[in-house]
Enzyme design. Structure first.
Site, short mmCIF file in Angstrom:
data_model
loop_
_atom_site.label_atom_id
_atom_site.label_comp_id
_atom_site.label_asym_id
_atom_site.label_seq_id
_atom_site.Cartn_x
_atom_site.Cartn_y
_atom_site.Cartn_z
N ARG A 23 0.78 -1.24 -0.19
CA ARG A 23 -0.10 0.03 0.15
C ARG A 23 0.90 0.99 0.02
O ARG A 23 0.56 2.29 0.70
CB ARG A 23 -0.98 -0.07 1.05
CG ARG A 23 -1.85 -0.95 1.27
CD ARG A 23 -3.02 -0.92 0.01
NE ARG A 23 -3.47 -2.33 0.14
CZ ARG A 23 -3.36 -3.57 -0.69
NH1 ARG A 23 -2.29 -3.60 -1.44
NH2 ARG A 23 -3.88 -4.52 -0.49
N SER A 34 -10.64 -0.52 3.86
CA SER A 34 -9.91 -0.84 5.10
C SER A 34 -9.18 0.24 5.73
O SER A 34 -8.45 1.10 5.12
CB SER A 34 -8.76 -2.10 4.67
OG SER A 34 -9.35 -3.22 4.47
N GLU A 42 -4.11 2.70 6.95
CA GLU A 42 -3.75 2.66 5.64
C GLU A 42 -4.41 4.23 4.66
O GLU A 42 -4.03 5.00 4.07
CB GLU A 42 -4.84 1.70 4.77
CG GLU A 42 -4.53 1.50 3.46
CD GLU A 42 -5.30 0.22 2.93
OE1 GLU A 42 -5.17 -0.68 3.58
OE2 GLU A 42 -5.72 0.23 1.71
C1 LIG Z 1 -15.34 0.17 -0.45
C2 LIG Z 1 -14.15 0.49 -0.60
C3 LIG Z 1 -13.42 -0.84 -1.01
C4 LIG Z 1 -11.87 -0.81 -0.95
N1 LIG Z 1 -11.09 -1.77 -1.44
C5 LIG Z 1 -9.86 -1.84 -1.45
C6 LIG Z 1 -8.82 -2.92 -1.88
O1 LIG Z 1 -9.39 -4.00 -2.12
N2 LIG Z 1 -7.94 -2.66 -1.84
C7 LIG Z 1 -7.02 -1.62 -1.76
O2 LIG Z 1 -5.93 -1.43 -2.05
N3 LIG Z 1 -7.60 -0.37 -1.51
C8 LIG Z 1 -9.08 -0.56 -1.59
N4 LIG Z 1 -9.92 0.93 -1.17
C9 LIG Z 1 -9.27 1.88 -0.94
C10 LIG Z 1 -9.06 2.69 -2.00
O3 LIG Z 1 -9.89 2.81 -3.00
C11 LIG Z 1 -7.75 2.55 -2.94
O4 LIG Z 1 -6.59 3.04 -2.20
C12 LIG Z 1 -7.61 3.37 -4.23
O5 LIG Z 1 -6.60 3.20 -4.92
C13 LIG Z 1 -7.53 5.03 -3.80
O6 LIG Z 1 -7.72 5.81 -4.73
P1 LIG Z 1 -8.20 7.25 -5.07
O7 LIG Z 1 -8.36 7.47 -6.56
O8 LIG Z 1 -9.73 7.21 -4.47
O9 LIG Z 1 -7.29 8.10 -4.23
P2 LIG Z 1 -7.31 9.04 -2.99
O10 LIG Z 1 -8.08 8.48 -1.65
O11 LIG Z 1 -7.98 10.19 -3.69
O12 LIG Z 1 -5.88 9.12 -2.44
C14 LIG Z 1 -5.25 8.45 -1.91
C15 LIG Z 1 -3.85 8.73 -2.04
O13 LIG Z 1 -3.35 8.73 -3.35
C16 LIG Z 1 -2.89 10.08 -3.59
N5 LIG Z 1 -3.04 10.25 -5.04
C17 LIG Z 1 -4.37 10.09 -5.54
N6 LIG Z 1 -4.19 10.39 -6.81
C18 LIG Z 1 -3.03 10.86 -7.06
C19 LIG Z 1 -2.26 11.37 -8.13
N7 LIG Z 1 -2.78 11.52 -9.39
N8 LIG Z 1 -1.03 11.76 -8.10
C20 LIG Z 1 -0.36 11.62 -6.87
N9 LIG Z 1 -0.94 11.11 -5.77
C21 LIG Z 1 -1.97 10.76 -5.81
C22 LIG Z 1 -3.36 11.16 -2.67
O14 LIG Z 1 -2.60 12.48 -2.40
C23 LIG Z 1 -3.54 10.24 -1.31
O15 LIG Z 1 -2.34 10.00 -0.73
C24 LIG Z 1 -11.29 0.40 -0.95
C25 LIG Z 1 -11.97 1.65 -0.60
C26 LIG Z 1 -13.36 1.66 -0.53
C27 LIG Z 1 -14.17 2.84 -0.10
#
Ligand SMILES: Cc1cc2nc3c(=O)[nH]c(=O)nc-3n(C[C@H](O)[C@H](O)[C@H](O)COP(=O)(O)OP(=O)(O)OC[C@H]3O[C@@H](n4cnc5c(N)ncnc54)[C@H](O)[C@@H]3O)c2cc1C
Length: 312
Positions: free
Chosen positions: A180, A233, A303
């Protein structure tokens, strides 16, 4: 950000700018304070112009994706939150070999859309991402994973824009991917915008790819709280164990603080039952951490990325 800087931003020709943006609207946990400004950039050129301006003015910034692993504290964020839209939503086959295809995906793409498109193209390897409600940029930054696979296994390279506005590239070999997390060998990932990623995918029949996706979705539905506002998570799994198992064993399933609750379905999901504040959620997380530590001597690490003035 002071008044003069707000005026400067307002007149910088940004296509989509919102001042005092309530971050609860931009995060799946549906909680959190205001960001002084939120900009949806549409192109690399606009992103570069913005980053140069912010560097000149010494205004801090933070790039986010779909806010599915994020919580901004209730006191808010005094800098600029940037989201990548417009041209950053594109994806395409970059190179097609006999048994291997390279796909380039913009950082703003929703994972679900990318996986569905890959299925239609007969491109396999990203199915494990189905059901993760993030963007490509967020998934790369978090090295998102499920069902024993991680983004890093398919990642060939990234493009990013550094805080001075320079476009840069790193091959996967030049990145440090861990559970992660992704780090640059040189420079600070938190101060860059990942703009695109290249993935190496294999060929398979569309039907088989779609049926693997469907099976993953069924498994998710059985194990995770459906429809609840969460960030997935909340804690990382400690080596050799599961945060959810430990929180459940500490007797905390269903425990609540204000309107935040530890899901009775999955103890590593902290859910907003409606109107929870970031303070409620963080207090509940601290309670879980303290209880798990007291019982098992294991200190859980979040996380979820917590944005507060001191660390952002
Ligand atoms: C219902 C649910 C289920 C989930 N299941 C999983 C799972 O099975 N496995 C898993 O790993 N995660 C899971 N997640 C967590 C999450 O969806 C992932 O970590 C996802 O990859 C985050 O993407 P995001 O675009 O929403 O990032 P954000 O939440 O917007 O950002 C997360 C981090 O990434 C950085 N970031 C985002 N975009 C960029 C960019 N373009 N450049 C630089 N930094 C950036 C942000 O600054 C921050 O530090 C789940 C979440 C939910 C709500």
């Amino acid at each position: 950000m002071n008044e003069q800087q707000r005026r400067l931003l307002a007149t910088a020709g940004l296509a989509q700018l919102r001042f005092d943006a309530p971050m609860a609207e931009y995060c799946t946990l549906r909680a959190g304070g205001n960001a002084a400004a939120l900009v949806d950039v549409q192109s690399t050129e606009e992103l570069r112009r913005l980053l140069v301006l912010l560097a000149e003015e010494e205004i801090k910034f933070f790039v986010i994706g779909r806010g599915s692993n994020l919580l901004v504290t209730d006191s808010g964020y005094s800098g600029v939150i940037i989201r990548l839209k417009g041209e950053f939503n594109a994806f395409a086959v970059q190179e097609r070999g006999p048994d291997f295809t390279v796909v380039k995906a913009g950082a703003g793409c929703a994972l679900g859309k990318l996986v569905s498109w890959c299925s239609g193209q007969g491109l396999a390897g990203l199915e494990f991402l189905v059901g993760i409600p993030g963007s490509v940029g967020g998934a790369v930054r978090m090295n998102a994973g499920a069902w024993g696979s991680e983004v890093g296994e398919r990642l060939l390279a990234i493009e990013f824009v550094d805080k001075e506005g320079n476009i840069r590239h790193s091959s996967a070999a030049e990145l440090r991917l861990s559970y992660r997390n992704l780090a640059l060998v040189e420079g600070e990932i938190g101060k860059t915008a990942i703009t695109a990623a290249w993935f190496g995918l294999n060929y398979d029949q569309e039907e088989k790819i779609r049926s693997r996706c469907a099976a993953y979705l069924v498994q998710r539905k059985g194990k995770q709280p459906a429809g609840a506002a969460s960030a997935g998570s909340f804690f990382k799994n400690p080596p050799g164990d599961f945060a959810g198992r430990l929180i459940e064993a500490a007797g905390l399933k269903g425990a609540s603080c204000g309107r935040a609750m530890i899901s009775p379905v999955h103890a590593n999901f902290l859910v907003n039952t409606g109107g929870a504040t970031a303070t409620d959620i963080l207090a509940l997380a601290e309670q879980a951490r303290a209880e798990v530590f007291a019982r098992f001597g294991i200190w859980l690490e979040p996380e979820v990325q917590i944005i507060q003035e001191a660390n952002a």
